[in-house]
Design an enzyme around this catalytic site. Structure first.
Site, PDB file in Angstrom:
ATOM      1  N   ARG A 287     -82.952  47.870  51.780  1.00  0.00           N
ATOM      2  CA  ARG A 287     -82.803  47.981  53.404  1.00  0.00           C
ATOM      3  C   ARG A 287     -80.863  48.587  53.434  1.00  0.00           C
ATOM      4  O   ARG A 287     -81.026  49.324  54.462  1.00  0.00           O
ATOM      5  CB  ARG A 287     -82.989  46.944  53.934  1.00  0.00           C
ATOM      6  CG  ARG A 287     -84.856  46.764  54.729  1.00  0.00           C
ATOM      7  CD  ARG A 287     -85.204  46.863  53.153  1.00  0.00           C
ATOM      8  NE  ARG A 287     -87.004  46.586  53.667  1.00  0.00           N
ATOM      9  CZ  ARG A 287     -87.351  44.902  53.414  1.00  0.00           C
ATOM     10  NH1 ARG A 287     -86.675  44.354  52.505  1.00  0.00           N
ATOM     11  NH2 ARG A 287     -89.021  45.107  53.919  1.00  0.00           N
ATOM     12  N   ASP A 316     -87.499  47.948  46.786  1.00  0.00           N
ATOM     13  CA  ASP A 316     -88.488  48.147  48.320  1.00  0.00           C
ATOM     14  C   ASP A 316     -88.786  49.534  48.933  1.00  0.00           C
ATOM     15  O   ASP A 316     -88.926  50.343  48.311  1.00  0.00           O
ATOM     16  CB  ASP A 316     -87.626  47.031  49.325  1.00  0.00           C
ATOM     17  CG  ASP A 316     -88.637  46.138  50.070  1.00  0.00           C
ATOM     18  OD1 ASP A 316     -89.787  46.821  50.634  1.00  0.00           O
ATOM     19  OD2 ASP A 316     -88.550  45.293  50.035  1.00  0.00           O
ATOM     20  N   HIS A 386     -95.050  47.251  48.671  1.00  0.00           N
ATOM     21  CA  HIS A 386     -92.843  47.691  49.174  1.00  0.00           C
ATOM     22  C   HIS A 386     -92.515  48.476  48.115  1.00  0.00           C
ATOM     23  O   HIS A 386     -91.471  48.572  47.381  1.00  0.00           O
ATOM     24  CB  HIS A 386     -92.126  46.404  49.335  1.00  0.00           C
ATOM     25  CG  HIS A 386     -92.553  45.413  50.184  1.00  0.00           C
ATOM     26  ND1 HIS A 386     -92.038  45.855  51.815  1.00  0.00           N
ATOM     27  CD2 HIS A 386     -93.305  44.196  50.342  1.00  0.00           C
ATOM     28  CE1 HIS A 386     -92.619  44.676  52.222  1.00  0.00           C
ATOM     29  NE2 HIS A 386     -93.490  44.215  51.297  1.00  0.00           N
ATOM     30  N   ASP A 450     -95.574  40.832  47.709  1.00  0.00           N
ATOM     31  CA  ASP A 450     -96.307  39.997  48.731  1.00  0.00           C
ATOM     32  C   ASP A 450     -97.027  41.147  49.552  1.00  0.00           C
ATOM     33  O   ASP A 450     -96.570  42.459  49.091  1.00  0.00           O
ATOM     34  CB  ASP A 450     -94.258  39.694  49.517  1.00  0.00           C
ATOM     35  CG  ASP A 450     -93.512  40.582  49.762  1.00  0.00           C
ATOM     36  OD1 ASP A 450     -93.001  41.219  48.443  1.00  0.00           O
ATOM     37  OD2 ASP A 450     -92.685  40.841  50.193  1.00  0.00           O
ATOM     38  N   GLU A 451     -97.526  40.984  51.075  1.00  0.00           N
ATOM     39  CA  GLU A 451     -97.404  41.831  52.125  1.00  0.00           C
ATOM     40  C   GLU A 451     -97.845  43.427  51.766  1.00  0.00           C
ATOM     41  O   GLU A 451     -97.375  43.988  52.118  1.00  0.00           O
ATOM     42  CB  GLU A 451     -96.223  42.017  52.581  1.00  0.00           C
ATOM     43  CG  GLU A 451     -95.523  40.755  53.224  1.00  0.00           C
ATOM     44  CD  GLU A 451     -94.098  41.038  54.212  1.00  0.00           C
ATOM     45  OE1 GLU A 451     -94.415  40.816  55.408  1.00  0.00           O
ATOM     46  OE2 GLU A 451     -93.661  42.259  53.902  1.00  0.00           O
ATOM     47  N   TRP A 519     -92.744  31.356  51.302  1.00  0.00           N
ATOM     48  CA  TRP A 519     -91.669  31.874  52.212  1.00  0.00           C
ATOM     49  C   TRP A 519     -92.553  31.688  53.569  1.00  0.00           C
ATOM     50  O   TRP A 519     -91.709  31.959  54.874  1.00  0.00           O
ATOM     51  CB  TRP A 519     -91.432  33.127  52.602  1.00  0.00           C
ATOM     52  CG  TRP A 519     -91.997  33.992  51.438  1.00  0.00           C
ATOM     53  CD1 TRP A 519     -93.656  34.446  50.459  1.00  0.00           C
ATOM     54  CD2 TRP A 519     -92.650  35.705  53.457  1.00  0.00           C
ATOM     55  NE1 TRP A 519     -94.077  35.283  50.843  1.00  0.00           N
ATOM     56  CE2 TRP A 519     -94.258  35.659  52.519  1.00  0.00           C
ATOM     57  CE3 TRP A 519     -92.403  35.462  54.592  1.00  0.00           C
ATOM     58  CZ2 TRP A 519     -94.324  36.546  53.147  1.00  0.00           C
ATOM     59  CZ3 TRP A 519     -92.367  36.837  55.100  1.00  0.00           C
ATOM     60  CH2 TRP A 519     -93.490  37.274  54.921  1.00  0.00           C
ATOM     61  N   TYR A 544     -84.450  31.344  55.965  1.00  0.00           N
ATOM     62  CA  TYR A 544     -84.158  32.921  56.400  1.00  0.00           C
ATOM     63  C   TYR A 544     -83.362  33.041  57.005  1.00  0.00           C
ATOM     64  O   TYR A 544     -83.048  33.209  58.197  1.00  0.00           O
ATOM     65  CB  TYR A 544     -85.888  33.450  56.621  1.00  0.00           C
ATOM     66  CG  TYR A 544     -86.209  34.099  55.530  1.00  0.00           C
ATOM     67  CD1 TYR A 544     -86.194  33.590  54.289  1.00  0.00           C
ATOM     68  CD2 TYR A 544     -86.973  35.298  55.823  1.00  0.00           C
ATOM     69  CE1 TYR A 544     -87.765  33.512  53.750  1.00  0.00           C
ATOM     70  CE2 TYR A 544     -87.898  35.292  54.825  1.00  0.00           C
ATOM     71  CZ  TYR A 544     -88.600  34.791  53.970  1.00  0.00           C
ATOM     72  OH  TYR A 544     -88.972  35.543  52.834  1.00  0.00           O
ATOM     73  N   ASP A 546     -82.123  35.942  58.005  1.00  0.00           N
ATOM     74  CA  ASP A 546     -81.764  37.274  59.024  1.00  0.00           C
ATOM     75  C   ASP A 546     -82.148  37.408  60.541  1.00  0.00           C
ATOM     76  O   ASP A 546     -81.866  37.331  60.914  1.00  0.00           O
ATOM     77  CB  ASP A 546     -82.226  38.378  58.758  1.00  0.00           C
ATOM     78  CG  ASP A 546     -84.274  38.210  58.047  1.00  0.00           C
ATOM     79  OD1 ASP A 546     -84.099  36.838  57.704  1.00  0.00           O
ATOM     80  OD2 ASP A 546     -84.602  39.072  58.552  1.00  0.00           O
ATOM     81  N   TRP A 594     -82.283  39.136  54.193  1.00  0.00           N
ATOM     82  CA  TRP A 594     -82.918  40.669  54.236  1.00  0.00           C
ATOM     83  C   TRP A 594     -81.798  41.439  54.970  1.00  0.00           C
ATOM     84  O   TRP A 594     -81.614  41.094  56.204  1.00  0.00           O
ATOM     85  CB  TRP A 594     -84.144  40.099  54.731  1.00  0.00           C
ATOM     86  CG  TRP A 594     -85.369  39.000  53.941  1.00  0.00           C
ATOM     87  CD1 TRP A 594     -85.234  37.733  54.315  1.00  0.00           C
ATOM     88  CD2 TRP A 594     -85.720  40.165  52.900  1.00  0.00           C
ATOM     89  NE1 TRP A 594     -86.890  37.516  52.930  1.00  0.00           N
ATOM     90  CE2 TRP A 594     -86.724  39.032  52.158  1.00  0.00           C
ATOM     91  CE3 TRP A 594     -86.094  40.718  52.074  1.00  0.00           C
ATOM     92  CZ2 TRP A 594     -87.707  38.739  51.312  1.00  0.00           C
ATOM     93  CZ3 TRP A 594     -87.193  41.228  51.333  1.00  0.00           C
ATOM     94  CH2 TRP A 594     -87.736  40.116  50.633  1.00  0.00           C
ATOM     95  N   GLU A 596     -81.931  43.869  56.797  1.00  0.00           N
ATOM     96  CA  GLU A 596     -82.892  44.954  58.060  1.00  0.00           C
ATOM     97  C   GLU A 596     -81.839  45.017  59.481  1.00  0.00           C
ATOM     98  O   GLU A 596     -81.502  46.373  59.643  1.00  0.00           O
ATOM     99  CB  GLU A 596     -84.288  44.830  58.338  1.00  0.00           C
ATOM    100  CG  GLU A 596     -85.058  44.830  57.757  1.00  0.00           C
ATOM    101  CD  GLU A 596     -85.328  44.106  57.087  1.00  0.00           C
ATOM    102  OE1 GLU A 596     -86.911  43.557  56.147  1.00  0.00           O
ATOM    103  OE2 GLU A 596     -84.681  43.195  56.166  1.00  0.00           O
TER     104      GLU A 596
END
Length: 641
Positions: A287, A316, A386, A450-451, A519, A544, A546, A594, A596
Site C-alpha cells: 500500500r 497486494d 489481492h 485472505d479475503e 487475524w 493491528y 493501523d 497495514w 493504508e
C-alpha cells in the site's frame, strides 16, 4: 504540496435516514488562471456505493476503482482565481468515524489532458464540536528503577549510584563474544545516533567488565546476568547472548538519559527467556513503499525489543514489490500507479506516477542484516486474492471469457484473484517460488489466502469446468484446491506454508507443518488449533497497529476492528481462550502494520508506537510479570522509525 495551485477541503456530515452520511467536498482555485472543463479525482478508503445510483449534488460521478473516485463539475462551470466548487457525495459504504477516513490524495485532469496536483488534508467533521486529541498514555511509574523492555522473566536487582562509562569484555573473552558486543553496539548507535556507546572492546577507566559464560542447559534464546564488581553474562546460545547484551544496553541507556528515574544495577540477577518462540512484526509494503533503509531500521527496532520474526508483506492489490527476474513486468507495470497507467492511483497517489520495489540485492541485504540480529524474515506473496497488480502485469493469467467486473473484492477491486483453473498460474508461481527460496532461507513462505470474495471465479467458464471435473464446491472449494497444489509445490522446494486464517476454508490444506495467523477475531485461533494447525495470534482487535487508539474523530487510523488503545494491546492475553490441550498449538503473537493510513512518518510513529513495544512485552514477558504503569514509564525511551 504546500504550494499547490488547487486545494480540496473535505468533510463528513450525517444525513437523516442514512447512517453512513455523506462527504462534502470544496475545491478552491488558488491559481492565477480560470479553471473549466476539468475532472477531479481523489482516493479514499470510505468509498461511494457505485453499485447504487450515486446521490451527488452539484457534480457528476464518473467512475470508481477500489479507492479511486472521479467526478466532473456541472457543464459550463468556471472557477475564477479564488473561487470554489462545492459538491456532495453519497451513498457511502460506511460512515467516516475518524479524520483519516476521507480523501487521502487528489488531482485534476485539465481540459488539455494534463494532470495537476491538488492539496488535500484530513477530513473534517461537520455538525459537531471539535474534540481534543486524546491522551493515550499515563505518565507511568517505575517501581523498580530499571529500564528494560520487554521486562525479564525474573529480575531481582539492587540499584547502584554509579553508571559505568562503558561495559567491556574481561580479558580472555572470545572473538565471538567481542563480535557480539560490536553487533549490539552497532545496533545501539543506529537507533540512538547521539547516545553514548554502551560497549567498548578494550578496558575502560570507570567502566565495568563482562565475563562471558556458556550454559548448554539454557535454551538458545535464554540468558542470565549476575551483577557484582563485574557482570557475568551466561547464555544458552548466540541469540541469548545478544538478548543479554541488549538488556545491558537498555539498562545503561535508561540510567544515562533519565537518571532521576532509572539506575544501573549494582547487584542482583536477571534470569530470562522468552514466553513465546514466535515474536513477530509484519509490514505491508504494498500500500505504501518503504525504502530499504526504513525496512532495516524497523528490523533494528524489532531486535532492540527482542522480536524475532519479520513478516514481509511484499504483494497486494496495490503493488508487487519483489523483483522476480523471470517476470520483470511485475516490478514495472505491477508497481506503477498513475492517472495514465494501467493501475489507477490508490491510497495517497496523485497526479504523478509512483512505483518502488526491492531488487534482489536489496532483499539479500535486508535478509543478511536481519539474520545478524537473530531476526528471521518470512516473506509473503498474497495469493490467490489481492492480486490486482499481478494481473495488471500478467494479463494472460485471466480467463478471457470472464466478464471484467464479474465480482468485487472486499476492498472494491474487480476480479483480483489468480484463477486456479488456468495452468499458467502454477507455472508462474513455480518460477516465483524458485527465486524466492534462493533469496529467503526461512522454511516458511507465507502465501496469504485472505479475503477471497465469496463469488470469486463463479463467472469463469474455466473455473466452473474445474469445479465440475474435481467435484469442488464454490469459491472456497476452488481456493482449497489451489492452496493444496501450492502446498505441494512449496514442499517440493523444501518449504512449508504460512498463511492467514482463511487458508483453512473450503477444506483447507494439510495442517501438518502449516502455520496460520488468526487475524479476524480472537476465537478463530482456537478454531484453527482444533483443526490441527499451528497458530500465531494476531487479531485485529488487539494487534493491528493501523487501528485507531481512541474513539475521538481526531484520532487517525482504521476502525473496522474497533478501538485499540495501548493499554488494551498491552493487557490482551492471546492465549487466554485456548484450552489447555490446545495451548501447544499457539506458537506466539505478532503485530501487523497495514499501511493504508500511513501516508507519512509521523502517522506511522503515532500508530505503531508504543503499541509495538506492548506486543513485544506480551510476546516475551510472563503474564504475572507484566505491569502497565511500568511499561508506560519505559516506553518513551524506545526508538521510533
Amino acid at each position: 504540496m504546500a504550494n499547490a495551485e488547487y486545494r480540496l477541503e473535505n468533510a463528513w456530515e450525517p444525513v437523516d435516514g442514512d447512517p453512513c452520511g455523506r462527504f462534502v467536498f470544496t475545491l478552491i482555485n488558488l491559481s492565477d488562471a480560470s479553471l473549466s472543463g476539468f475532472k477531479l479525482a481523489y482516493t479514499s478508503l470510505t468509498r461511494i456505493k457505485d453499485s447504487e445510483e450515486p446521490h451527488c449534488e452539484n457534480a457528476t460521478f464518473l467512475r470508481r476503482n477500489a479507492n479511486f473516485h472521479q467526478y466532473q463539475p456541472p457543464a459550463g462551470l468556471t472557477l475564477q482565481p479564488g473561487d470554489s466548487w462545492r459538491f456532495t457525495v453519497a451513498p457511502l459504504w460506511r460512515p467516516a468515524r475518524h479524520r483519516t477516513d476521507g480523501a487521502k490524495s487528489a488531482y485534476l485532469t485539465l481540459s488539455d489532458g494534463r494532470h495537476v496536483p491538488v492539496a488535500v488534508d484530513d477530513t473534517l467533521l461537520s455538525g459537531r464540536p471539535a474534540e481534543p486529541a486524546p491522551v493515550l498514555m499515563p505518565a507511568g511509574e517505575a517501581k523498580q528503577p530499571f529500564s528494560l523492555l520487554p521486562w525479564p522473566a525474573d529480575a531481582a536487582l539492587e540499584a547502584g549510584d554509579i553508571v559505568p562509562v562503558a561495559l567491556y569484555p574481561l580479558e580472555g573473552a572470545s572473538v565471538e563474544d567481542r563480535r557480539a558486543m560490536q553487533v549490539v553496539g552497532g545496533l545501539y548507535r543506529r537507533l540512538f545516533e547521539i547516545g553514548q556507546q554502551p560497549f567498548a572492546l578494550a578496558t575502560v577507566h570507570e567502566g565495568q567488565a563482562i565475563r562471558f559464560a556458556n550454559d548448554t542447559g539454557l535454551g538458545a534464546e535464554a540468558y542470565r546476568l549476575e551483577f557484582a564488581e563485574e557482570i557475568t553474562l551466561t547464555s544458552g546460545g548466540p541469540a541469548g547472548r545478544q538478548y543479554a547484551l541488549t538488556a545491558l544496553a537498555q539498562l545503561l541507556h535508561g540510567a544515562r538519559t533519565q537518571p532521576g528515574t532509572f539506575k544501573f544495577p549494582a547487584s542482583g540477577t536477571i534470569s530470562d527467556q522468552p514466553r513465546y518462540g514466535w515474536r513477530g512484526c509484519h509490514l505491508d509494503v504494498s500500500r505504501q513503499f518503504y525504502p530499504t533503509a526504513d525496512v532495516i531500521r524497523l528490523i533494528d527496532i524489532m531486535a532492540w525489543m527482542r522480536l524475532n520474526i519479520f513478516h514481509w508483506h511484499l504483494t497486494d492489490d496495490e503493488a508487487w514489490r519483489l523483483e522476480i527476474k523471470a517476470y520483470p513486468q511485475l516490478t514495472t507495470t505491477g508497481v506503477l500507479r498513475g492517472p495514465d497507467e494501467p493501475m489507477l492511483p490508490q491510497l495517497g497517489n496523485g497526479a504523478e506516477p509512483v512505483g518502488g520495489f526491492y531488487s534482489q540485492d536489496d532483499v539479500r541485504a535486508i535478509v543478511a542484516h536481519a539474520g545478524a540480529l537473530h531476526v528471521e524474515v518470512v516473506p509473503e506473496i498474497d495469493i490467490p486474492g489481492h492480486s490486482t497488480a499481478t494481473l495488471a502485469a500478467l494479463p494472460d493469467l485471466t480467463d478471457g471469457q470472464e466478464a471484467p467486473d464479474s465480482y468485487r473484492s472486499v476492498q472494491g477491486f474487480p476480479n483480483n484473484a489468480l484463477n486456479p483453473a488456468i495452468e499458467e498460474t502454477y507455472t508462474f508461481l513455480g518460477k516465483v517460488f524458485d527465486e524466492m527460496v534462493e533469496l529467503f532461507p526461512s522454511k516458511l513462505l507465507h502465501i496469504g489466502g485472505d479475503e477471497v470474495a465469496a463469488n470469486t471465479w463463479m463467472a469463469s467458464p474455466l473455473a466452473r469446468k474445474l469445479m465440475e471435473d474435481e467435484g469442488l464446491d464454490g469459491t472456497f472449494g476452488l481456493q482449497s484446491h489451489f492452496m493444496k497444489r501450492i502446498q505441494k509445490m512449496l514442499a517440493e522446494r523444501g518449504r512449508q506454508v504460512a498463511g492467514w486464517d482463511e487458508v483453512s476454508h473450503g477444506g483447507g490444506v494439510d495442517p501438518e507443518g502449516t502455520l496460520l495467523m488468526a487475524w479476524q477475531k480472537p476465537e478463530v485461533g482456537v478454531e484453527l488449533a482444533k483443526l490441527g494447525y499451528d497458530v500465531v495470534m494476531t487479531p485485529g482487535q488487539a494487534y493491528y497497529l493501523d487501528m485507531v487508539q481512541d474513539e475521538a474523530f481526531q484520532e487517525p487510523g482504521a476502525s473496522w476492528a474497533g478501538t485499540v488503545p495501548p493499554k488494551h494491546t498491552y493487557t490482551y492475553e492471546a492465549v487466554g481462550e485456548f484450552p489447555e490441550e490446545l495451548k501447544s498449538r499457539m506458537r506466539g503473537v505478532q503485530a501487523c502494520i497495514w499501511s493504508e493510513h500511513f501516508l507519512n512518518r509521523d502517522y506511522f510513529n503515532h500508530l505503531v508506537f508504543p503499541r509495538l513495544g506492548a506486543i513485544a512485552e506480551a510476546a516475551w514477558t510472563p503474564k504475572d510479570n507484566k505491569d502497565w504503569l511500568r511499561f508506560a514509564a519505559i516506553a518513551p525511551l524506545m526508538p521510533k522509525l
